[in-house]
Design an enzyme around this catalytic site. Structure first.
Site, PDB file in Angstrom:
ATOM      1  N   LYS A  14      -2.212  -1.619  -3.759  1.00  0.00           N
ATOM      2  CA  LYS A  14      -2.876   0.049  -4.224  1.00  0.00           C
ATOM      3  C   LYS A  14      -2.321   0.764  -3.792  1.00  0.00           C
ATOM      4  O   LYS A  14      -1.016   0.879  -2.804  1.00  0.00           O
ATOM      5  CB  LYS A  14      -3.901  -0.994  -2.522  1.00  0.00           C
ATOM      6  CG  LYS A  14      -4.541   0.666  -2.517  1.00  0.00           C
ATOM      7  CD  LYS A  14      -5.688   0.468  -0.884  1.00  0.00           C
ATOM      8  CE  LYS A  14      -6.201   1.980  -0.485  1.00  0.00           C
ATOM      9  NZ  LYS A  14      -6.325   2.054   0.455  1.00  0.00           N
TER      10      LYS A  14
ATOM     11  N   LYS B  56       0.955  -1.066  -0.309  1.00  0.00           N
ATOM     12  CA  LYS B  56       0.427   0.239   0.250  1.00  0.00           C
ATOM     13  C   LYS B  56       1.000   1.409  -0.099  1.00  0.00           C
ATOM     14  O   LYS B  56       1.762   1.244   1.179  1.00  0.00           O
ATOM     15  CB  LYS B  56      -0.856   0.212   1.028  1.00  0.00           C
ATOM     16  CG  LYS B  56      -1.466   1.136   1.312  1.00  0.00           C
ATOM     17  CD  LYS B  56      -3.544   1.278   2.368  1.00  0.00           C
ATOM     18  CE  LYS B  56      -3.680   2.439   2.824  1.00  0.00           C
ATOM     19  NZ  LYS B  56      -4.439   2.201   3.664  1.00  0.00           N
TER      20      LYS B  56
HETATM   21  C1  PBG Z   1      -7.564   2.845   5.778  1.00  0.00           C
HETATM   22  C2  PBG Z   1      -8.095   2.992   3.701  1.00  0.00           C
HETATM   23  C3  PBG Z   1      -7.340   3.743   3.752  1.00  0.00           C
HETATM   24  C4  PBG Z   1      -7.911   3.450   1.733  1.00  0.00           C
HETATM   25  C5  PBG Z   1      -8.978   1.811   1.781  1.00  0.00           C
HETATM   26  N1  PBG Z   1      -8.458   1.674   3.208  1.00  0.00           N
HETATM   27  C6  PBG Z   1      -7.283   5.283   3.072  1.00  0.00           C
HETATM   28  C7  PBG Z   1      -5.660   5.096   3.722  1.00  0.00           C
HETATM   29  O1  PBG Z   1      -4.625   4.895   3.795  1.00  0.00           O
HETATM   30  O2  PBG Z   1      -5.663   6.878   3.799  1.00  0.00           O
HETATM   31  C8  PBG Z   1      -8.293   4.091   0.984  1.00  0.00           C
HETATM   32  C9  PBG Z   1      -9.308   3.835  -0.220  1.00  0.00           C
HETATM   33  C10 PBG Z   1      -9.428   4.820  -1.159  1.00  0.00           C
HETATM   34  O3  PBG Z   1      -9.048   5.378  -1.638  1.00  0.00           O
HETATM   35  O4  PBG Z   1     -10.596   4.097  -2.497  1.00  0.00           O
HETATM   36  N2  PBG Z   1      -6.393   2.767   5.818  1.00  0.00           N
END
Ligand code: PBG
Length: 327
Positions: free
Chosen positions: A251, A198
């Site tokens: 992601k 991520k």
């Molecule tokens: C929680 C989380 C996030 C997303 C999914 N789970 C946000 C972040 O890390 O700030 C983002 C999903 C999206 O942008 O569609 N941590």
């Protein structure tokens, strides 16, 4: 015919008619590939539009179940849930409350749609008053103190009936700790879909509005990955596989198709990719301005994620794209 023309190799023969193109297409997209993200909040009869994500809503449990039913009818097998709690605090304690919003949503969906695959995002950022993904000790997100809370949240979702928990916090060692906690409570069949890779991305902007989860100070660069790194992605994938992840995820998706392709080569488990909020919002904004054919851009994005190597796609386009695909 000149001699020169006769020796041309002609790939265009395979593009001549729709039927030929269908026959030789290398990648296909199916509604079975989709996991639809849904936001749930307290209340009744709510379906509040998210302004930065046209076509997406914050649901209350009752309307959420209805939406999940419509997705299921379209052949979409799975949803991932994000909660907006009634209260926030320093440790995100509403995330593991038995009557928490996601716990209620999971059991309501499982009641009505027992076969639907329900995935729950495990993270503290929607539940903490400071908006970080873990607890703060001496001004920093403390890794080990956070692990224990994530494990509590995961076990609580398992108790509510979730099929998979999906840790998105990026704390080190969390897959192992969550697996151990689930097993200790005999939730052997609850799987882990890990956000293994991520990145610290600008493309989460609209989500943070939708989930009310923006950090109140600093940023997430101390725990999410540097967009410049690719080898590190392989290391993160390896660690989460060793720790027992059943599915791993990259992601965001579109700016990281190279990462999807590289991780696909080393992963012996299904690979998911998250087509995130900013990727969705960009297409919608350009479409609303008449600058792009939104439907074509959506389908092109989705097929490219599949072509790069993803087996599953988390996408806000799930419902809309399903309308253009056979079940
Ligand atoms: C929680 C989380 C996030 C997303 C999914 N789970 C946000 C972040 O890390 O700030 C983002 C999903 C999206 O942008 O569609 N941590």
């Amino acid at each position: 015919m000149t001699e020169n023309e006769s020796i041309i190799i002609r790939p265009r023969r395979l593009r001549r008619t729709p039927a030929i193109r269908d026959m030789v297409r290398e990648t296909t997209l199916s509604v079975k590939d989709f996991i639809a993200p849904l936001f749930v909040k307290p209340g009744k009869g709510k379906k509040d539009p998210i302004s930065s994500m046209p076509g997406q809503y914050q649901f209350s449990v009752d309307t959420l179940v209805k939406e999940a039913g419509e997705l299921w009818e379209l052949g979409i097998p799975s949803v991932i849930l994000f909660g907006l709690p009634d209260q926030k605090d320093a440790t995100g304690s509403r995330s593991w409350a038995e009557d928490g919003i996601v716990q209620q949503a999971v059991s309501a969906i499982k009641d009505r749609l027992p076969e639907m695959v329900v995935i729950t995002d495990v993270c503290l950022c929607e539940y903490t008053d400071h908006g970080h993904c873990g607890v703060i000790v001496n001004g920093e997100v403390d890794n080990n103190a956070t692990l224990e809370l994530l494990a509590r949240q995961a076990v609580s979702y398992a108790r509510a009936g979730t099929d998979f928990v999906a840790p998105s916090d990026m704390m080190d060692g969390r897959v192992a700790v969550i697996r151990k906690a689930l097993d200790a409570e005999k939730y052997f069949n609850t799987g882990i879909l890990s956000y293994a890779i991520k990145y610290d991305s600008a493309f989460y902007g609209p989500f943070r509005e939708a989930a009310d989860s923006a950090p109140q100070f600093g940023d997430r660069a101390g725990y999410q990955m540097d967009p410049a790194n690719a080898i590190e992605a392989l290391k993160e994938a390896e660690l989460d596989l060793e720790e027992g992840a059943d599915i791993i995820m990259v992601k965001p998706a579109i700016p990281y198709l190279d990462i999807i392709a590289r991780v696909r080569e080393v992963s012996l488990v299904p690979l998911a990719a998250y087509n995130v909020s900013g990727e969705y919002a960009m297409v919608k904004a350009a479409e609303m301005n008449g600058w792009i054919d939104g439907k074509r851009a959506m389908m092109e994005m989705l097929i490219s994620i599949k072509r790069a190597g993803a087996d599953l796609i988390l996408t806000y386009f799930a419902k809309e794209a399903a309308g253009h695909l056979n079940p």
